[in-house]
Design a protein around this motif. Structure first.
Motif, short mmCIF file in Angstrom:
data_model
loop_
_atom_site.label_atom_id
_atom_site.label_comp_id
_atom_site.label_asym_id
_atom_site.label_seq_id
_atom_site.Cartn_x
_atom_site.Cartn_y
_atom_site.Cartn_z
N VAL A 36 0.85 -1.19 0.00
CA VAL A 36 0.00 0.00 0.00
C VAL A 36 0.89 1.24 0.00
CG1 VAL A 36 -1.95 -1.10 1.16
CG2 VAL A 36 -0.25 0.10 2.53
N ASP A 37 0.43 2.24 -0.70
CA ASP A 37 1.13 3.53 -0.72
C ASP A 37 0.10 4.61 -1.01
OD1 ASP A 37 4.42 4.14 -1.11
OD2 ASP A 37 3.04 5.78 -1.57
N VAL A 38 0.35 5.80 -0.52
CA VAL A 38 -0.55 6.92 -0.74
C VAL A 38 -0.36 7.54 -2.13
CG1 VAL A 38 0.95 8.70 0.26
CG2 VAL A 38 -1.55 8.96 0.37
N VAL A 39 0.77 7.27 -2.77
CA VAL A 39 1.08 7.91 -4.05
C VAL A 39 0.61 7.01 -5.19
CG1 VAL A 39 2.92 8.85 -5.48
CG2 VAL A 39 3.04 9.07 -2.99
N ARG A 40 -0.45 7.44 -5.85
CA ARG A 40 -1.05 6.64 -6.93
C ARG A 40 -0.04 6.29 -8.02
NH1 ARG A 40 -5.91 5.20 -7.97
NH2 ARG A 40 -6.79 6.62 -6.45
N ALA A 41 0.83 7.23 -8.39
CA ALA A 41 1.81 6.97 -9.45
C ALA A 41 2.75 5.83 -9.06
CB ALA A 41 2.60 8.23 -9.77
N LEU A 42 3.14 5.76 -7.80
CA LEU A 42 3.99 4.66 -7.35
C LEU A 42 3.23 3.34 -7.37
CD1 LEU A 42 5.89 6.39 -4.41
CD2 LEU A 42 6.86 5.64 -6.59
N VAL A 43 1.99 3.35 -6.93
CA VAL A 43 1.18 2.13 -6.95
C VAL A 43 0.98 1.66 -8.39
CG1 VAL A 43 -1.09 1.15 -6.40
CG2 VAL A 43 0.11 2.58 -4.72
#
Length: 147
Positions: A78-85
């Motif tokens: 899980v990550d808050v940064v959509r681009a990283l996900v």
């Protein structure tokens, strides 16, 4: 004026730097990671013999992919940064979700795991404090948080 170390400012910087970070990790340009820390975190997780792992602040997903490649049945990032996900999803090798630490702390993830791990991902004050306090709800009996 926004505090330069505020949680919001930190998340904003990750949105800005998602692509360069992905490149740096995938091209193994961070010497300390290549020489020591990546292996250390993988060894620490594998020593617990987990069936499931949650990577909190998974970034571009390298740890999830590594654990998946080692045969773990369920590895979630899980990550808050959509681009990283999105970068993580495009590389495959696990399950990835967009979620903030605040969402995790509120119990919005519909699963529990054997190991939750935060690998160089505890950035921010208020959101991290809430995340750490809520970690026991993320873990199955006998589970562990590895930082």
């Amino acid at each position: 004026m926004m505090d330069p170390l505020s949680d919001e400012k930190i998340v904003e910087s990750w949105h800005t730097n998602a692509t360069p970070w992905t490149s740096a990790v995938r091209e193994q340009r961070i010497e300390s990671r290549r020489l020591v820390t990546d292996r250390a975190i993988v060894d620490a997780i594998m020593s617990r013999r987990p069936e499931s792992v949650l990577d909190l602040g998974c970034g571009e997903g390298w740890l999830v992919r590594e654990l998946h490649a080692r045969g773990l049945p369920r590895v979630i990032g899980v990550d808050v940064v959509r681009a990283l996900v999105e970068q993580a999803r495009s590389a495959g090798g696990g399950e990835f979700h967009v979620a903030s630490y605040e969402a995790v702390a509120r119990g919005e993830l519909p699963f529990a795991v054997d190991v939750a791990v935060a690998n160089f991902a505890l950035i921010g004050k208020h959101s991290v404090d809430a995340l750490i306090r809520s970690t026991p709800r993320l873990l199955r009996p006998g589970g562990a948080l590895i930082v």
